[in-house]
Scaffold this motif. Sequence first.
Motif, PDB file in Angstrom:
ATOM      1  N   ALA A   1       0.920  -1.218  -0.150  1.00 12.88           N
ATOM      2  CA  ALA A   1      -0.010   0.017  -0.059  1.00 12.88           C
ATOM      3  C   ALA A   1       0.922   1.166  -0.068  1.00 12.88           C
ATOM      4  O   ALA A   1       1.927   1.239   0.404  1.00 12.88           O
ATOM      5  CB  ALA A   1      -1.034  -0.078   1.434  1.00 12.88           C
ATOM      6  N   ALA A   2       0.360   2.354  -0.709  1.00 10.09           N
ATOM      7  CA  ALA A   2       1.014   3.500  -0.791  1.00 10.09           C
ATOM      8  C   ALA A   2       0.396   4.686   0.244  1.00 10.09           C
ATOM      9  O   ALA A   2      -0.878   4.845  -0.018  1.00 10.09           O
ATOM     10  CB  ALA A   2       1.143   4.103  -2.101  1.00 10.09           C
ATOM     11  N   GLY A   3       1.278   5.384   0.809  1.00 12.60           N
ATOM     12  CA  GLY A   3       0.771   6.679   1.559  1.00 12.60           C
ATOM     13  C   GLY A   3       1.449   7.772   1.636  1.00 12.60           C
ATOM     14  O   GLY A   3       2.605   7.568   1.091  1.00 12.60           O
ATOM     15  N   PRO A   4       0.914   8.954   1.933  1.00  7.31           N
ATOM     16  CA  PRO A   4       1.686  10.171   1.734  1.00  7.31           C
ATOM     17  C   PRO A   4       3.138  10.075   2.696  1.00  7.31           C
ATOM     18  O   PRO A   4       3.269   9.353   3.676  1.00  7.31           O
ATOM     19  CB  PRO A   4       0.900  11.098   2.416  1.00  7.31           C
ATOM     20  CG  PRO A   4      -0.162  10.105   3.361  1.00  7.31           C
ATOM     21  CD  PRO A   4      -0.225   8.926   2.743  1.00  7.31           C
ATOM     22  N   PRO A   5       3.963  10.737   2.320  1.00  5.43           N
ATOM     23  CA  PRO A   5       5.282  11.002   2.989  1.00  5.43           C
ATOM     24  C   PRO A   5       4.924  11.241   4.458  1.00  5.43           C
ATOM     25  O   PRO A   5       3.959  12.062   4.855  1.00  5.43           O
ATOM     26  CB  PRO A   5       5.874  12.194   2.350  1.00  5.43           C
ATOM     27  CG  PRO A   5       5.300  12.333   1.058  1.00  5.43           C
ATOM     28  CD  PRO A   5       4.162  11.766   1.078  1.00  5.43           C
ATOM     29  N   GLY A   6       5.656  10.464   5.471  1.00  2.00           N
ATOM     30  CA  GLY A   6       5.498  10.719   6.811  1.00  2.00           C
ATOM     31  C   GLY A   6       4.541   9.812   7.360  1.00  2.00           C
ATOM     32  O   GLY A   6       4.539   9.594   8.536  1.00  2.00           O
ATOM     33  N   THR A   7       3.930   8.729   6.407  1.00  2.00           N
ATOM     34  CA  THR A   7       3.161   7.783   6.937  1.00  2.00           C
ATOM     35  C   THR A   7       3.866   6.616   8.043  1.00  2.00           C
ATOM     36  O   THR A   7       3.629   6.305   8.727  1.00  2.00           O
ATOM     37  CB  THR A   7       2.651   7.014   5.624  1.00  2.00           C
ATOM     38  OG1 THR A   7       1.536   7.919   5.104  1.00  2.00           O
ATOM     39  CG2 THR A   7       1.745   5.577   6.396  1.00  2.00           C
ATOM     40  N   ALA A   8       5.345   6.246   7.269  1.00  2.00           N
ATOM     41  CA  ALA A   8       5.998   5.281   8.065  1.00  2.00           C
ATOM     42  C   ALA A   8       6.518   5.792   9.296  1.00  2.00           C
ATOM     43  O   ALA A   8       6.546   5.088  10.213  1.00  2.00           O
ATOM     44  CB  ALA A   8       7.212   5.042   6.898  1.00  2.00           C
ATOM     45  N   VAL A   9       7.122   6.955   9.180  1.00  2.00           N
ATOM     46  CA  VAL A   9       7.419   7.518  10.708  1.00  2.00           C
ATOM     47  C   VAL A   9       6.639   7.618  11.954  1.00  2.00           C
ATOM     48  O   VAL A   9       6.617   7.514  12.870  1.00  2.00           O
ATOM     49  CB  VAL A   9       8.583   8.698  10.431  1.00  2.00           C
ATOM     50  CG1 VAL A   9       7.445   9.841  10.209  1.00  2.00           C
ATOM     51  CG2 VAL A   9       9.282   9.033  11.537  1.00  2.00           C
ATOM     52  N   ALA A  10       5.074   7.615  11.160  1.00  2.00           N
ATOM     53  CA  ALA A  10       4.171   8.010  12.163  1.00  2.00           C
ATOM     54  C   ALA A  10       3.592   6.693  12.668  1.00  2.00           C
ATOM     55  O   ALA A  10       2.775   6.814  13.411  1.00  2.00           O
ATOM     56  CB  ALA A  10       3.020   8.655  11.535  1.00  2.00           C
ATOM     57  N   GLY A  11       4.091   5.585  12.363  1.00  2.00           N
ATOM     58  CA  GLY A  11       3.710   4.492  12.749  1.00  2.00           C
ATOM     59  C   GLY A  11       3.571   3.499  11.581  1.00  2.00           C
ATOM     60  O   GLY A  11       4.182   2.437  11.588  1.00  2.00           O
ATOM     61  N   GLY A  12       2.767   3.821  10.616  1.00  2.00           N
ATOM     62  CA  GLY A  12       2.696   2.872   9.301  1.00  2.00           C
ATOM     63  C   GLY A  12       2.153   1.514   8.986  1.00  2.00           C
ATOM     64  O   GLY A  12       2.285   1.091   8.180  1.00  2.00           O
ATOM     65  N   PHE A  13       1.451   1.174  10.460  1.00  2.17           N
ATOM     66  CA  PHE A  13       0.821  -0.101  10.285  1.00  2.17           C
ATOM     67  C   PHE A  13      -0.758  -0.247  10.438  1.00  2.17           C
ATOM     68  O   PHE A  13      -1.186  -1.247  10.441  1.00  2.17           O
ATOM     69  CB  PHE A  13       1.345  -1.166  11.543  1.00  2.17           C
ATOM     70  CG  PHE A  13       2.857  -1.263  11.294  1.00  2.17           C
ATOM     71  CD1 PHE A  13       3.534  -1.378  12.587  1.00  2.17           C
ATOM     72  CD2 PHE A  13       3.636  -1.334  10.109  1.00  2.17           C
ATOM     73  CE1 PHE A  13       5.031  -1.645  12.710  1.00  2.17           C
ATOM     74  CE2 PHE A  13       4.941  -1.679  10.062  1.00  2.17           C
ATOM     75  CZ  PHE A  13       5.691  -1.618  11.200  1.00  2.17           C
ATOM     76  N   SER A  14      -1.184   1.103  10.303  1.00  2.00           N
ATOM     77  CA  SER A  14      -2.761   1.058  10.347  1.00  2.00           C
ATOM     78  C   SER A  14      -3.195   1.313   8.740  1.00  2.00           C
ATOM     79  O   SER A  14      -2.723   2.030   8.144  1.00  2.00           O
ATOM     80  CB  SER A  14      -3.108   2.470  10.972  1.00  2.00           C
ATOM     81  OG  SER A  14      -4.687   2.532  10.677  1.00  2.00           O
ATOM     82  N   ARG A  15      -4.089   0.388   8.250  1.00  2.00           N
ATOM     83  CA  ARG A  15      -4.404   0.439   6.817  1.00  2.00           C
ATOM     84  C   ARG A  15      -5.165   1.763   6.491  1.00  2.00           C
ATOM     85  O   ARG A  15      -5.259   2.170   5.532  1.00  2.00           O
ATOM     86  CB  ARG A  15      -5.535  -0.655   6.832  1.00  2.00           C
ATOM     87  CG  ARG A  15      -6.726  -0.783   7.523  1.00  2.00           C
ATOM     88  CD  ARG A  15      -7.812  -1.867   7.599  1.00  2.00           C
ATOM     89  NE  ARG A  15      -7.985  -1.922   6.088  1.00  2.00           N
ATOM     90  CZ  ARG A  15      -8.957  -2.983   5.648  1.00  2.00           C
ATOM     91  NH1 ARG A  15      -9.260  -4.022   6.521  1.00  2.00           N
ATOM     92  NH2 ARG A  15      -9.321  -2.956   4.473  1.00  2.00           N
TER      93      ARG A  15
END
Length: 127
Positions: free
Chosen positions: A97-111
Amino acid sequence: EARLVESGGGLVQAGGSLRLSCAASGFARDDYDIGWFRQAPGKEREGFACIDRTDGRTYYADSVKGRFTISSDNAKKTVYLQMNSLEPEDTAVYYCAAGPPGTAVAGGFSRYEYDYWGQGTQVTVSS
């Protein structure tokens, strides 16, 4: 049209390895974060690995830490998931899945943090 396509799933014996690929196309920007999720029958979709495409930092859930590795080839617009020491409990449909920049560092495990999804690829680990 933005699109993610997973590949590389299959049947493997316990203790074996697989490498999944997530190829992106049609995105207006290249710095979206990518997460890997999986969903086993009767269970919730679980996020377990993600990568910050800007700085390359990776994040893992405890369930896969030390066994799975997420990496990115930005030139190919492809993210990989190397899965080693596979266990029957890893059997699931795997999605990127692709999310906006900052998604990973904010946690990144919520769909709910991700905007685009691939169609999924089946991984089956036999005992």
